[in-house]
Enzyme design. Structure first.
Site, PDB file in Angstrom:
ATOM      1  CE1 TYR A 183      -3.397  -2.866   1.166  1.00 41.53           C
ATOM      2  CE2 TYR A 183      -1.760  -3.302   2.854  1.00 41.53           C
ATOM      3  CZ  TYR A 183      -2.889  -3.679   2.164  1.00 41.53           C
ATOM      4  OH  TYR A 183      -3.510  -4.856   2.477  1.00 41.53           O
ATOM      5  CG  ASN A 220       4.483   9.691   2.842  1.00 45.68           C
ATOM      6  OD1 ASN A 220       5.006  10.783   2.707  1.00 45.68           O
ATOM      7  ND2 ASN A 220       4.009   9.269   4.008  1.00 45.68           N
ATOM      8  CD  GLU A 257      -1.230   2.085  -4.207  1.00 40.76           C
ATOM      9  OE1 GLU A 257      -2.429   1.932  -4.498  1.00 40.76           O
ATOM     10  OE2 GLU A 257      -0.817   2.227  -3.041  1.00 40.76           O
ATOM     11  CB  CYS A 265      -5.592   5.357   9.654  1.00 43.45           C
ATOM     12  SG  CYS A 265      -6.397   4.228   8.505  1.00 43.45           S
ATOM     13  CD  GLU A 281      -2.394   7.642  10.593  1.00 41.36           C
ATOM     14  OE1 GLU A 281      -1.906   7.129   9.588  1.00 41.36           O
ATOM     15  OE2 GLU A 281      -3.517   8.186  10.610  1.00 41.36           O
TER      16      GLU A 281
END
Length: 373
Positions: A219, A224, A240, A325, A359
């Protein structure tokens, strides 16, 4: 959803409440002391979307809240500013509204506005309509783009007009390093850039002694973590499924001169099957997985967390970096992963202040054989 009320004077109290809640929720896993990373108490969100509400000759930004007395009814909340959002967004809100009020072409059947900004002040504004956009709209939108100093995109059903560019460039400062990221309109990016810097710094810290092994990242989005962690590993394979995110991740690898990472457009399940020799093909062959020694896996799943099968697949890695999250799905996943791994680092990132959202970051390391449950 409730519109967050920004009250800097109670920021520390709400963060302490989250700290206590998370510490209690995960106590049975015997984690080390919780590392807590605070957010700026206001103007922390770099992207926002608002409905444009029309009342006669007036229009204004709006969000909706459920009426406590009638859960089926939503109340329109007028927003003239939004302290949750970046200072750049707050500066743009009144300027854009005044321009829309002065232009029948730009305001007609406009129902939503989306802002995407960066720490350095770049801004992209998307205007979404219930009508097709024409040359008259484009002419006025181009003038507005110049007036506001932003990039503008117009959207309607089966229509997307990019006047200048469809992305911004974010520059994040992490451990004395600057990482640059292309962030594309209408694709996922971390909304709280200050917290994103903290997350990247924490992830770099917990994987620092990893140069002898390889990382697989599931993912990966726009790369990032991939960009920031690459120098901690010999090689990185990031997966991804979104074409847009894969393209952006490759742009970001090049922009940061990362030469030891590749992005594969495949799901976590497909990668695990390929690693086990159960999936072949051109894309799999190009990864040369048999030349890798994957010691660490990084997962940053959606709120639903990982299913039981995915958790089982993670157990083959010496170390797992889990960015979550949703504490509830993280808790459920740790229930399964703790049979083979132990929590050795534990962090709370206050991504969304003044909400119940938490988070978390967890480093899990494989138990010695005798210690496994």
């Amino acid at each position: 959803m409730a519109v967050p009320v920004v009250e800097p004077e109670r920021y520390e109290a709400q963060l302490d409440a989250k700290r206590e809640r998370v510490t209690a929720q995960f106590a049975r896993f015997s984690p080390p002391a919780l590392e807590v990373f605070p957010s700026p108490p206001s103007h922390y969100r770099q992207r926002c979307e608002f409905r444009l509400w029309h009342e006669g000759d007036d229009l204004f930004y709006a969000m909706f809240e459920v009426d406590p007395s009638d859960p089926k009814r939503k109340e329109v909340i007028r927003l003239d500013d939004y302290p949750v959002a970046s200072e750049r967004i707050n500066a743009l809100m009144p300027a854009l509204r005044e321009a829309l009020l002065a232009s029948d072409v730009l305001r007609r059947k406009l129902f939503q506005v989306e802002f995407l900004t960066t720490l350095s002040g770049e801004a992209l504004v998307t205007l979404i309509y219930h009508r097709q956009l024409d040359a008259a709209w484009e002419q006025e939108a181009r003038a507005l783009q110049t007036t506001l100093g932003v990039s503008i995109i117009g959207r309607a059903r089966k229509q997307r007009l990019v006047l200048d560019r469809d992305h911004v460039w974010e520059r994040l400062q992490v451990e004395g390093r600057e990482f640059v990221y292309q962030q594309v309109e209408n694709s996922f990016t971390q909304p709280n850039a200050a917290i994103c810097q903290s997350m990247l710094g924490w992830a770099r810290d917990v994987t620092r002694e990893s140069r002898e092994g390889d990382l697989v990242e599931f993912y990966c989005g726009n790369g990032n973590f991939t960009v920031a962690l690459a120098e901690n590993f010999r090689r990185v394979v990031a997966t991804e499924i979104s074409r847009t995110s894969v393209a952006s991740a490759n742009v970001n690898l090049e922009a940061n001169a990362v030469a030891n990472a590749v992005v594969a457009r495949m799901s976590a399940e497909e990668f695990s099957a390929a690693l086990a020799g159960e999936k072949t093909g051109r894309r799999v062959a190009a990864l040369a997985l048999d030349e890798h020694t994957f010691t660490t896996a990084l997962v940053d799943p959606p709120r639903a967390g990982l299913d039981a099968h995915s958790c089982e697949q993670l157990k083959v890695y010496e170390r797992i970096v889990y960015i979550s999250c949703n504490p509830d799905t993280l808790e459920a996943n740790l229930e399964q992963l703790s049979a083979t791994h132990v929590v050795t680092r534990f962090a709370l990132f206050d991504q969304f202040p003044y909400t119940d959202h938490c988070e978390c970051g967890v480093l899990l390391e494989r138990r010695a054989p005798a210690a496994r449950a």
